[in-house]
Design an enzyme around this catalytic site. Structure first.
Site: not given
Length: 455
Positions: A29-33
């Site tokens: 995951h990244c910051m939003t996904r």
């Protein structure tokens, strides 16, 4: 139902619609996904995923990217991890491994692999950069406003807390880079230390003294990747009984020499080229450069290529202490907000208005994916008018040379990371993009006939 139960339920539904745990090759995951790589893409139902409560959008690229928003993505990923961690049968693993190899061959273009590596190195550092940047920015603003003396112990403590990351950022980049390329994280940390060690000033090569930090994060990347490959190569020839002693020692010695002779000068040259090149583009191009950069950022987000800009932002901050590029690119999300609001005002379709109402708050807070993938991109023309609105705001930011002292989410929250003397200018540019995106979309960008999919 508690929040934790909600996260668990959402993770469970996502897993089911991705074909179950036996169909999950990898995830991160990244910051939003939440980014999922399924073994068999045909078993993943992207349309059904989009309809889940809590899912803000879905992007189908080399990975299945499920947009959940900041904060939420961490909890859902943790729940998702627990669901897929159960041991699979050997027959499932064997079949899955073959399918994974096929998928990897299909997706393993050099450019995609490069972006994936870059994202894995830098994205985990963003929360720390945001925290340090906010503390530094707020401290400077308080001092500039005269509410706190720069010589006071409180100001000094806050400055030390906020500046620590930027002093030792090379070590964290080295750890992540070495780990990503198959090396030992601790040796990656040493690669970073090779670049930032103050004792470097005592070294003189080819008649010139070396400068601590010369080469910047580019030099750290070179050194960390090199030490990872060197470690793997040496380990092939060292007996297991001597591995813990010989392999790291020889790897560090070789990497240290190569770093000071090659990587620091080369990294410094590339770093200077990136920094001076971008500054020259903004200086010479001015308003036109700001417009083009602002208008073309959203297409980069759609394709995922914007991840490749993260090290550029970091290198600018590392080299000159601020980033004049980020405020320009941040106008992309603002143009989307304006365009989406114009559609909200014009449309009579309840489903479309509901989708916009759900995405606008996150858009204002710098998370633009729900509006991009849920509203403007499916409609077509509003996406283009949003880009034009972003370009107008980008031109404004470029004209006034607005810069940030750290990287973080765009929108209104980015104002806390802008140089204290430029906060008002940034906010004005933000509202210019809102207004331009709204007016262009209201006048030219939308008719209800375009939104048949929202009937």
């Amino acid at each position: 139902m508690s929040k934790e139960n909600n996260y668990h339920h959402l993770a469970q539904k996502i897993l089911e619609l991705c074909g179950g745990k036996s169909n999950i090759s990898s995830y991160t995951h990244c910051m939003t996904r939440l980014r999922i790589t399924p073994y068999d893409e045909s078993k993943a139902d992207a349309q059904a995923l989009r309809k889940l409560d809590g899912v803000l959008g879905v992007v189908e690229a080399e990975t299945l990217q499920i947009i959940l928003g900041t904060g939420v993505v961490n909890h859902v990923t943790a729940a998702f991890s627990k669901l897929v961690s159960a041991e699979e049968g050997a027959d499932v693993k064997e079949a899955a491994a073959k399918k994974k190899a096929d998928i990897n061959r299909k997706n393993a273009t050099p450019f995609k692999l490069f972006l994936r590596k870059i994202a894995s190195i830098f994205i985990p550092l963003i929360p720390a950069l945001v925290a340090s940047g906010l503390i530094t920015g707020i401290t400077k603003a308080i001092i500039q406003a005269g509410w706190l003396s720069a010589d006071s112990q409180i100001a000094i403590i806050l400055t030390v807390i906020g500046s620590g990351l930027f002093t030792y950022l090379g070590i964290l980049v080295g750890i992540n880079a070495s780990k990503e390329f198959g090396g030992t994280p601790a040796l990656g940390a040493l690669a970073g230390i090779l670049i930032i060690n103050p004792e470097i000033a005592k070294i003189s090569l080819f008649g010139e003294e070396l400068l601590p930090g010369r080469g910047g994060l580019i030099g750290v990347l070179f050194a960390a990747i090199f030490i990872a490959y060197t470690e793997q190569f040496i380990r092939r020839f060292i007996p297991q009984s001597l591995d813990i002693i010989v392999t790291p020692t020889v790897s560090l010695l070789i990497t240290g020499i190569v770093t000071y002779v090659v990587f620091m000068p080369l990294g410094g040259f590339i770093s200077d080229a990136i920094t001076s090149g971008l500054l020259s583009i903004l200086d010479i191009g001015g308003i036109a450069a700001g417009f083009i950069l602002g208008a073309t950022f959203l297409p980069l987000v759609v394709t995922g290529l914007h991840q490749g800009l993260t090290p550029v932002h970091m290198e600018l901050i590392n080299s000159i202490g601020n980033d004049p590029l980020l405020p320009i690119l941040a106008m992309g999300g603002a143009g989307q907000v304006g365009a989406a609001f114009a559609v909200f005002v014009k449309t009579k379709k309840t489903t479309l208005r509901k989708a916009i109402a759900g995405g606008l708050p996150s858009g204002l807070l710098g998370i633009g994916e729900p509006l991009i993938f849920g509203v403007t991109l499916p409609l077509g023309r509003p996406f283009l008018t949003a880009c034009l609105g972003a370009g107008i705001g980008g031109a404004f930011q470029a004209y006034f040379q607005v810069a940030t002292i750290a990287i973080g989410v765009s929108g209104l929250p980015l104002s806390f990371l802008v140089l204290p003397s430029q906060i008002i200018l940034y906010i004005v540019g933000l509202f210019i993009s809102y207004a331009a995106g709204f007016l262009l979309t209201y006048a030219f960008g939308y008719k209800d006939e375009m939104a048949s999919q929202f009937d």
